[in-house]
Each structure stands twice: as structure tokens, then as C-alpha cells.
Design a protein around this motif. Structure first.
Motif, short mmCIF file in Angstrom:
data_model
loop_
_atom_site.label_atom_id
_atom_site.label_comp_id
_atom_site.label_asym_id
_atom_site.label_seq_id
_atom_site.Cartn_x
_atom_site.Cartn_y
_atom_site.Cartn_z
N ASN A 49 0.87 -1.11 0.10
CA ASN A 49 -0.06 -0.23 -0.03
C ASN A 49 0.71 1.22 -0.03
O ASN A 49 0.57 2.26 -0.64
CB ASN A 49 -0.86 -0.01 1.42
CG ASN A 49 -2.13 0.82 0.86
OD1 ASN A 49 -2.23 1.77 0.13
ND2 ASN A 49 -2.80 1.18 2.03
N ALA A 50 2.04 1.35 0.92
CA ALA A 50 2.72 2.63 0.74
C ALA A 50 3.57 2.56 -0.59
O ALA A 50 3.83 3.68 -0.99
CB ALA A 50 3.82 2.30 2.06
N VAL A 51 4.05 1.46 -1.09
CA VAL A 51 4.63 1.63 -2.32
C VAL A 51 3.74 2.23 -3.63
O VAL A 51 4.07 3.11 -4.16
CB VAL A 51 5.08 0.21 -3.04
CG1 VAL A 51 5.46 0.19 -4.31
CG2 VAL A 51 6.28 -0.27 -1.99
N CYS A 52 2.40 1.77 -3.35
CA CYS A 52 1.50 2.28 -4.49
C CYS A 52 1.11 3.81 -4.12
O CYS A 52 1.25 4.36 -5.10
CB CYS A 52 0.01 1.52 -4.38
SG CYS A 52 0.29 -0.02 -4.80
N HIS A 53 1.21 4.01 -2.92
CA HIS A 53 0.94 5.65 -2.64
C HIS A 53 2.15 6.40 -3.17
O HIS A 53 1.91 7.54 -3.53
CB HIS A 53 0.43 5.72 -1.27
CG HIS A 53 -0.96 5.28 -0.71
ND1 HIS A 53 -1.99 6.37 -1.14
CD2 HIS A 53 -1.03 4.44 -0.22
CE1 HIS A 53 -2.92 5.74 -0.62
NE2 HIS A 53 -2.91 4.56 -0.07
N ASN A 54 3.39 5.94 -3.01
CA ASN A 54 4.69 6.70 -3.16
C ASN A 54 4.43 6.75 -4.63
O ASN A 54 5.01 7.85 -5.26
CB ASN A 54 5.83 5.55 -2.73
CG ASN A 54 6.91 6.62 -2.90
OD1 ASN A 54 7.02 7.77 -3.02
ND2 ASN A 54 8.08 5.79 -2.81
N GLN A 55 4.47 5.74 -5.55
CA GLN A 55 4.45 5.86 -6.90
C GLN A 55 3.36 6.97 -7.61
O GLN A 55 3.63 7.61 -8.35
CB GLN A 55 4.14 4.39 -7.65
CG GLN A 55 4.99 3.55 -7.52
CD GLN A 55 4.96 1.96 -8.02
OE1 GLN A 55 3.58 1.83 -8.36
NE2 GLN A 55 6.10 1.44 -8.18
N LEU A 56 2.08 6.66 -6.88
CA LEU A 56 1.10 7.88 -7.45
C LEU A 56 1.85 9.13 -6.82
O LEU A 56 1.24 10.15 -7.65
CB LEU A 56 -0.19 7.62 -6.70
CG LEU A 56 -1.10 6.22 -6.95
CD1 LEU A 56 -2.14 5.91 -6.13
CD2 LEU A 56 -1.54 6.33 -8.40
N TYR A 57 2.17 9.32 -5.74
CA TYR A 57 2.59 10.84 -5.47
C TYR A 57 3.89 11.28 -6.37
O TYR A 57 3.86 12.37 -6.87
CB TYR A 57 3.08 10.77 -3.85
CG TYR A 57 3.85 11.86 -3.32
CD1 TYR A 57 3.23 13.12 -3.14
CD2 TYR A 57 5.35 11.88 -3.31
CE1 TYR A 57 3.90 14.11 -3.13
CE2 TYR A 57 5.89 13.25 -2.92
CZ TYR A 57 5.26 14.10 -2.69
OH TYR A 57 5.76 15.38 -2.25
N GLN A 58 4.58 10.14 -6.74
CA GLN A 58 5.78 10.88 -7.50
C GLN A 58 5.19 10.92 -8.92
O GLN A 58 5.88 11.97 -9.58
CB GLN A 58 7.05 9.61 -7.81
CG GLN A 58 7.70 9.45 -6.31
CD GLN A 58 8.80 8.47 -6.69
OE1 GLN A 58 8.66 7.62 -7.34
NE2 GLN A 58 9.69 8.44 -5.44
N ASN A 59 4.28 10.24 -9.40
CA ASN A 59 3.69 10.43 -10.58
C ASN A 59 3.22 12.02 -10.76
O ASN A 59 3.34 12.69 -11.75
CB ASN A 59 2.70 9.58 -11.22
CG ASN A 59 3.28 8.23 -11.44
OD1 ASN A 59 4.52 8.23 -11.82
ND2 ASN A 59 2.61 7.19 -11.50
N ARG A 60 2.16 12.58 -9.71
CA ARG A 60 1.64 13.52 -9.50
C ARG A 60 2.90 14.83 -9.77
O ARG A 60 2.65 15.94 -10.29
CB ARG A 60 0.88 13.65 -8.54
CG ARG A 60 -0.38 13.17 -8.45
CD ARG A 60 -1.54 13.66 -7.43
NE ARG A 60 -0.97 13.42 -5.94
CZ ARG A 60 -1.10 12.43 -5.11
NH1 ARG A 60 -1.88 11.34 -5.53
NH2 ARG A 60 -0.47 12.65 -3.91
#
Length: 138
Positions: A49-60
Motif C-alpha cells: 500500500n505504501a509503495v502504491c501511494h509513493n508511486q502515485l505521489y511521484q507521478n503527480r
């Protein structure tokens, strides 16, 4: 919770009992193994879950940054100025110029690098990054 939207879980807070605690609680091996796997599964789910949130944040963040970036294109025989960095010998003090040149673009390399030539035709042996040059209008 306020920063990331999910509750942070430290592996120490996921109760993984030691052998002494298991003997005092008198858990069977099957129950202990089941609780151990549940604890490890909880850690894995939180990590994913933390990895997915991190990837979404970096994409934004990269989308917001790239929105303001203007791509610069250089072609051979264009005139450019080269930036003088503080660690170079040309940097003599506070009031010295920040740009040196004029140079001509000899060749454009992939990955954002240029090979420059001086006006008299001498080719620079080392490529220079696109960030360290700007267009010169004579």
C-alpha cells in the motif's frame, strides 16, 4: 495519518510473539503459525500500500514539474554561451560574468549533451550538458 492518508505501521507494533511468550500463552503450533502468517501478511499489505501511494505521489509531482519545463532544441552551427561554474578557473569573483562564449554547436548528442566548437574551429573534446548552455543571438 494526516500526511499519507493511511495509518503508519511499524513492524515492532505488529505483535510477533517470542518463543517465551508462546510458551506462557500455551498456544498450539498451528495457532502460533497462523498468527505469525497473519502478522507477516499485514506487514506485506501495508508495504505494498505504501509503495502504491509513493508511486502515485511521484507521478503527480513529476507531472506538475514537467508542466513548466520548456524543452530546448539545439541544432549544429547555432551560437551558444557556456555557463561559468563557481569551481572553474574562469570564476574570478562576485562581479565576474556568468556566461562565456560565443561557441558554435558542433554536434548534438543523445541524452541532452552538446559538443561545442570555438569560433576559430577548435572542437572541444568533452561534451557539455544542455543545462549549462543558452542560445546566443548575435
Amino acid at each position: 495519518m494526516l500526511v499519507y492518508g493511511t495509518e503508519a505501521v511499524i513492524p515492532a507494533k505488529v505483535d510477533i510473539p517470542s518463543l517465551r511468550i508462546i510458551q506462557e500463552a500455551e498456544l498450539s503450533d498451528a495457532e502460533w503459525i497462523k498468527s505469525h502468517y497473519e502478522s507477516l501478511d499485514l506487514i506485506d499489505r501495508k508495504r505494498m500500500n505504501a509503495v502504491c501511494h509513493n508511486q502515485l505521489y511521484q507521478n503527480r509531482m513529476s507531472k506538475a514539474f514537467n508542466k513548466r519545463v520548456k524543452p530546448r532544441q539545439f541544432a549544429p552551427s547555432q551560437l551558444v554561451l557556456k555557463k561559468i561554474f563557481p569551481h572553474q578557473d574562469e570564476a574570478k569573483g562576485k562581479f565576474s560574468p556568468n556566461w562565456k562564449g560565443s561557441y558554435m554547436v558542433h554536434r548534438v548528442l543523445t541524452g541532452g549533451a552538446l559538443i561545442l566548437t570555438e569560433i576559430d574551429g577548435e572542437i572541444w573534446p568533452k561534451p557539455i550538458n544542455l543545462d549549462a548552455v543558452k542560445r546566443y543571438y548575435a
